[in-house]
Motif scaffolding. Structure first.
Motif, PDB file in Angstrom:
ATOM      1  N   GLU A 150      22.414   1.416  11.436  1.00 36.82           N
ATOM      2  CA  GLU A 150      23.199   2.533  11.967  1.00 36.82           C
ATOM      3  C   GLU A 150      22.952   2.725  13.456  1.00 36.82           C
ATOM      4  O   GLU A 150      23.885   3.002  14.222  1.00 36.82           O
ATOM      5  N   ASN A 151      21.715   2.577  13.868  1.00 34.75           N
ATOM      6  CA  ASN A 151      21.396   2.675  15.294  1.00 34.75           C
ATOM      7  C   ASN A 151      22.107   1.579  16.075  1.00 34.75           C
ATOM      8  O   ASN A 151      22.684   1.825  17.147  1.00 34.75           O
ATOM      9  N   ALA A 205       0.809  -1.224   0.000  1.00 34.79           N
ATOM     10  CA  ALA A 205       0.000   0.000   0.000  1.00 34.79           C
ATOM     11  C   ALA A 205       0.839   1.270   0.000  1.00 34.79           C
ATOM     12  O   ALA A 205       0.283   2.371  -0.091  1.00 34.79           O
ATOM     13  N   SER A 206       2.159   1.122   0.118  1.00 33.08           N
ATOM     14  CA  SER A 206       3.067   2.278   0.160  1.00 33.08           C
ATOM     15  C   SER A 206       2.683   3.254   1.267  1.00 33.08           C
ATOM     16  O   SER A 206       2.934   4.460   1.157  1.00 33.08           O
ATOM     17  N   PHE A 207       2.093   2.727   2.332  1.00 37.96           N
ATOM     18  CA  PHE A 207       1.726   3.568   3.479  1.00 37.96           C
ATOM     19  C   PHE A 207       2.834   3.441   4.519  1.00 37.96           C
ATOM     20  O   PHE A 207       3.025   2.392   5.115  1.00 37.96           O
ATOM     21  N   PHE A 208       3.559   4.538   4.720  1.00 39.04           N
ATOM     22  CA  PHE A 208       4.762   4.544   5.549  1.00 39.04           C
ATOM     23  C   PHE A 208       4.726   5.780   6.427  1.00 39.04           C
ATOM     24  O   PHE A 208       4.450   6.887   5.951  1.00 39.04           O
ATOM     25  N   HIS A 209       4.995   5.600   7.726  1.00 42.50           N
ATOM     26  CA  HIS A 209       4.948   6.757   8.612  1.00 42.50           C
ATOM     27  C   HIS A 209       6.015   6.631   9.690  1.00 42.50           C
ATOM     28  O   HIS A 209       6.773   5.653   9.737  1.00 42.50           O
ATOM     29  N   GLN A 210       6.076   7.609  10.570  1.00 43.97           N
ATOM     30  CA  GLN A 210       7.143   7.678  11.567  1.00 43.97           C
ATOM     31  C   GLN A 210       7.147   6.462  12.488  1.00 43.97           C
ATOM     32  O   GLN A 210       8.207   6.027  12.940  1.00 43.97           O
ATOM     33  N   LEU A 211       5.974   5.907  12.764  1.00 42.13           N
ATOM     34  CA  LEU A 211       5.931   4.742  13.642  1.00 42.13           C
ATOM     35  C   LEU A 211       6.729   3.585  13.057  1.00 42.13           C
ATOM     36  O   LEU A 211       7.320   2.802  13.804  1.00 42.13           O
ATOM     37  N   ASP A 212       6.777   3.453  11.740  1.00 43.82           N
ATOM     38  CA  ASP A 212       7.568   2.383  11.133  1.00 43.82           C
ATOM     39  C   ASP A 212       9.049   2.547  11.454  1.00 43.82           C
ATOM     40  O   ASP A 212       9.742   1.577  11.753  1.00 43.82           O
ATOM     41  N   VAL A 213       9.536   3.777  11.397  1.00 43.14           N
ATOM     42  CA  VAL A 213      10.921   4.045  11.765  1.00 43.14           C
ATOM     43  C   VAL A 213      11.133   3.786  13.251  1.00 43.14           C
ATOM     44  O   VAL A 213      12.122   3.165  13.662  1.00 43.14           O
ATOM     45  N   ASP A 214      10.198   4.247  14.078  1.00 45.37           N
ATOM     46  CA  ASP A 214      10.321   4.063  15.526  1.00 45.37           C
ATOM     47  C   ASP A 214      10.373   2.582  15.893  1.00 45.37           C
ATOM     48  O   ASP A 214      11.123   2.177  16.796  1.00 45.37           O
ATOM     49  N   ARG A 215       9.587   1.765  15.198  1.00 47.21           N
ATOM     50  CA  ARG A 215       9.593   0.331  15.496  1.00 47.21           C
ATOM     51  C   ARG A 215      10.911  -0.321  15.089  1.00 47.21           C
ATOM     52  O   ARG A 215      11.438  -1.181  15.812  1.00 47.21           O
ATOM     53  N   ALA A 216      11.444   0.073  13.953  1.00 41.79           N
ATOM     54  CA  ALA A 216      12.747  -0.462  13.536  1.00 41.79           C
ATOM     55  C   ALA A 216      13.819  -0.091  14.555  1.00 41.79           C
ATOM     56  O   ALA A 216      14.687  -0.922  14.892  1.00 41.79           O
ATOM     57  N   LEU A 217      13.781   1.133  15.051  1.00 41.83           N
ATOM     58  CA  LEU A 217      14.751   1.564  16.055  1.00 41.83           C
ATOM     59  C   LEU A 217      14.552   0.817  17.374  1.00 41.83           C
ATOM     60  O   LEU A 217      15.531   0.467  18.056  1.00 41.83           O
ATOM     61  N   ALA A 218      13.294   0.564  17.748  1.00 43.47           N
ATOM     62  CA  ALA A 218      13.020  -0.180  18.980  1.00 43.47           C
ATOM     63  C   ALA A 218      13.567  -1.595  18.885  1.00 43.47           C
ATOM     64  O   ALA A 218      14.131  -2.126  19.861  1.00 43.47           O
ATOM     65  N   LEU A 219      13.429  -2.229  17.738  1.00 43.84           N
ATOM     66  CA  LEU A 219      13.969  -3.570  17.550  1.00 43.84           C
ATOM     67  C   LEU A 219      15.494  -3.547  17.583  1.00 43.84           C
ATOM     68  O   LEU A 219      16.131  -4.439  18.155  1.00 43.84           O
ATOM     69  N   SER A 220      16.080  -2.532  16.996  1.00 45.06           N
ATOM     70  CA  SER A 220      17.532  -2.384  17.033  1.00 45.06           C
ATOM     71  C   SER A 220      18.016  -2.164  18.462  1.00 45.06           C
ATOM     72  O   SER A 220      19.008  -2.765  18.900  1.00 45.06           O
ATOM     73  N   ASP A 221      17.316  -1.309  19.208  1.00 42.70           N
ATOM     74  CA  ASP A 221      17.671  -1.077  20.617  1.00 42.70           C
ATOM     75  C   ASP A 221      17.587  -2.362  21.438  1.00 42.70           C
ATOM     76  O   ASP A 221      18.414  -2.605  22.325  1.00 42.70           O
ATOM     77  N   TYR A 222      16.588  -3.153  21.161  1.00 42.94           N
ATOM     78  CA  TYR A 222      16.421  -4.417  21.869  1.00 42.94           C
ATOM     79  C   TYR A 222      17.635  -5.320  21.659  1.00 42.94           C
ATOM     80  O   TYR A 222      18.149  -5.933  22.601  1.00 42.94           O
ATOM     81  N   LEU A 223      18.107  -5.395  20.414  1.00 41.59           N
ATOM     82  CA  LEU A 223      19.288  -6.218  20.148  1.00 41.59           C
ATOM     83  C   LEU A 223      20.527  -5.644  20.827  1.00 41.59           C
ATOM     84  O   LEU A 223      21.359  -6.399  21.350  1.00 41.59           O
ATOM     85  N   VAL A 224      20.657  -4.327  20.820  1.00 43.04           N
ATOM     86  CA  VAL A 224      21.785  -3.713  21.529  1.00 43.04           C
ATOM     87  C   VAL A 224      21.778  -4.145  22.995  1.00 43.04           C
ATOM     88  O   VAL A 224      22.827  -4.505  23.559  1.00 43.04           O
TER      89      VAL A 224
END
Length: 361
Positions: free
Chosen positions: A294-295, A140-159
Motif C-alpha cells: 500500500e505504501n 518467536a512471534s516477537f513483532f514490534h513497530q520497528l518491523d513495520v518501519d523497516r518494511a516501509l523503509a524498503l518500500s520507500d527505497y523502491l519508490v
C-alpha cells in the motif's frame, strides 16, 4: 583459493600501495545455525588487511562452477562478475565494489588474458540480514513497530529508485524475455526441478511455461515502465543496522527493468514466511505485506504494477517451492505455492487485498 602471498600482491596492485594481509577466512553460517536456504552459488571470503596503518576488511567472492541457471560456462560467470563490478556502485545504498579480477590456472590473482575464473572484491558492510527479522517473527512471534518501519523503509527505497526511468525499449524487452526464458529465471528454475516431481508434473510445467510466454507478450508494449531496479530484492540481500538504516547487496540481471520485479520479490517473502507459520497470509506477515504494498502504490502512483506483477510472482514462487533451493520446506507449503502460481498466472490484475484467494481451488 590463492595463497597468502598472491592475495597480498593483488591487493597491493589494486590500491597502488603496500598491503599487509592479516587473514582470509570463509564467510558463512555460525556454528550450529540452521539456515532455511539450502543452496547458493559462490563461497565468499572475508579478507582482513592493513593499508597505510589502518585495518580494513573486504569480501572476495567468486561464482561456484556448476551447471544450470545460465551459469554453465566460464563466459557466463565472467559476464555476471564484470557486470556486478560496473553496476554495484551506481545503485544508492548498495555495497561498493572495489575491483573485479581473475584467478588464473596457476592460482594467482590478476587482470590478464589467461583468466580461469573471475572474482569480485567488495567492501565489507556491517549489519544483520533482514531474513533474520522474518525468522524471529515466524519462530518467536516477537513483532514490534520497528518491523513495520523497516518494511516501509524498503518500500520507500523502491519508490525512489523506480522513479528513475530509462527510455530504452530494447532493454525492457530483454528483461521480460529473460524473466521467461533465461537460465536464472522461470525456464531455468523449471529445468532444475526433479523429473516427475510429486507436487507438479511435467505437463503442469509445460502449461505454465506457455502461460508465461503469453505474459511476455502482454508486457511487450509496456516499455515506458523501464526504470532503475535492484533485480533480486529479497531479505538475504538486505543488511539492516540500527533502526531503518540498511545496505543492499547483490543486485542482479541488469541496472534497468520492470518495477514489478522488485515489488514481487520482497512482498512474496512476506507471504512465504506467513505460509510457514499460518498456512495463509495472516497476522504480522499480512500487516507487513499490506503496508509494504500500500505504501508503494500510494507513493509511486504505479497501480499498473498490479497488471504486470503476475509472471514475477510465478518466478519467485517457483524458487521458493523448489526442493533444490529450499529443501526443508513442509509439503503443504509447497502445495500452496504451486496453487498460488496456478491462480496468479491466470488473472489480469493482482488483487493484493485477497492474497489468500490465490491459495485455494
Amino acid at each position: 583459493m590463492a595463497d597468502h602471498e598472491e592475495v597480498e600482491s593483488y591487493l597491493s596492485e589494486v590500491f597502488g600501495k603496500p598491503v599487509q594481509l592479516v587473514r582470509i577466512i570463509p564467510m558463512g553460517a555460525e556454528p550450529g545455525e540452521k539456515e532455511l536456504k539450502g543452496f547458493g552459488y559462490g563461497k565468499p571470503y572475508l579478507v582482513d588487511y592493513i593499508l597505510e596503518g589502518e585495518m580494513r576488511s573486504s569480501v572476495l567472492s567468486s561464482m561456484k562452477v556448476q551447471k544450470g541457471f545460465g551459469h554453465d560456462t566460464f563466459a557466463d560467470r565472467a559476464a555476471v562478475i564484470l557486470w556486478q563490478n560496473a553496476a554495484f556502485n551506481s545503485l544508492p545504498r548498495h555495497v561498493r565494489s572495489i575491483d573485479a579480477g581473475f584467478f588464473t590456472r596457476h592460482g594467482s590473482l590478476k587482470s590478464a588474458g589467461d583468466a580461469d575464473e573471475f572474482f569480485i572484491l567488495m567492501d565489507r558492510v556491517s549489519g544483520i540480514e533482514y531474513y533474520r527479522d522474518l525468522d524471529r517473527i515466524r519462530d518467536a512471534s516477537f513483532f514490534h513497530q520497528l518491523d513495520v518501519d523497516r518494511a516501509l523503509a524498503l518500500s520507500d527505497y523502491l519508490v525512489y529508485i523506480h522513479s528513475q526511468k530509462h527510455g530504452d525499449p530494447v532493454l525492457y524487452h530483454r528483461r521480460i524475455r529473460d524473466l521467461v526464458g533465461s537460465g536464472e529465471c522461470i525456464m531455468g528454475i523449471i529445468d532444475s526441478y526433479p523429473k516427475d516431481y510429486e507436487f507438479y508434473r511435467e505437463e503442469d510445467f509445460e502449461r505454465l511455461e506457455k502461460k508465461c510466454v503469453e505474459w511476455r507478450w502482454k508486457l511487450h508494449g509496456m516499455t515506458h515502465r523501464l526504470c532503475v531496479v535492484h533485480g533480486d530484492f529479497h531479505p538475504w540481500n538486505i543488511m539492516f543496522r540500527n533502526g531503518v538504516d540498511f545496505t543492499v547487496l547483490d543486485r542482479s540481471r541488469g541496472e534497468y527493468g520492470e518495477p514489478a520485479d522488485d515489488v514481487s520479490c520482497m512482498s512474496m517473502n512476506y507471504l512465504f514466511y506467513s505460509l510457514q507459520k499460518y498456512g495463509e497470509l495472516k497476522g504480522e506477515f499480512k500487516e507487513l505485506f499490506d503496508r509494504f504494498l500500500e505504501n508503494y502504490l500510494t507513493k509511486s502512483g504505479d497501480f499498473d504494477v498490479l497488471r504486470c506483477v503476475q509472471p514475477f510472482y510465478v518466478f519467485r514462487a517457483l524458487v521458493m517451492a523448489s526442493p533444490l533451493w529450499y529443501p526443508g520446506l513442509a509439503p503443504d507449503v509447497r502445495r500452496k505455492l504451486f496453487k498460488f502460481i496456478d491462480n496468479v498466472v491466470e488473472v489480469e490484475e493482482f488483487d493484493y487485498r485477497d492474497v489468500n484467494g490465490y491459495l485455494k481451488g
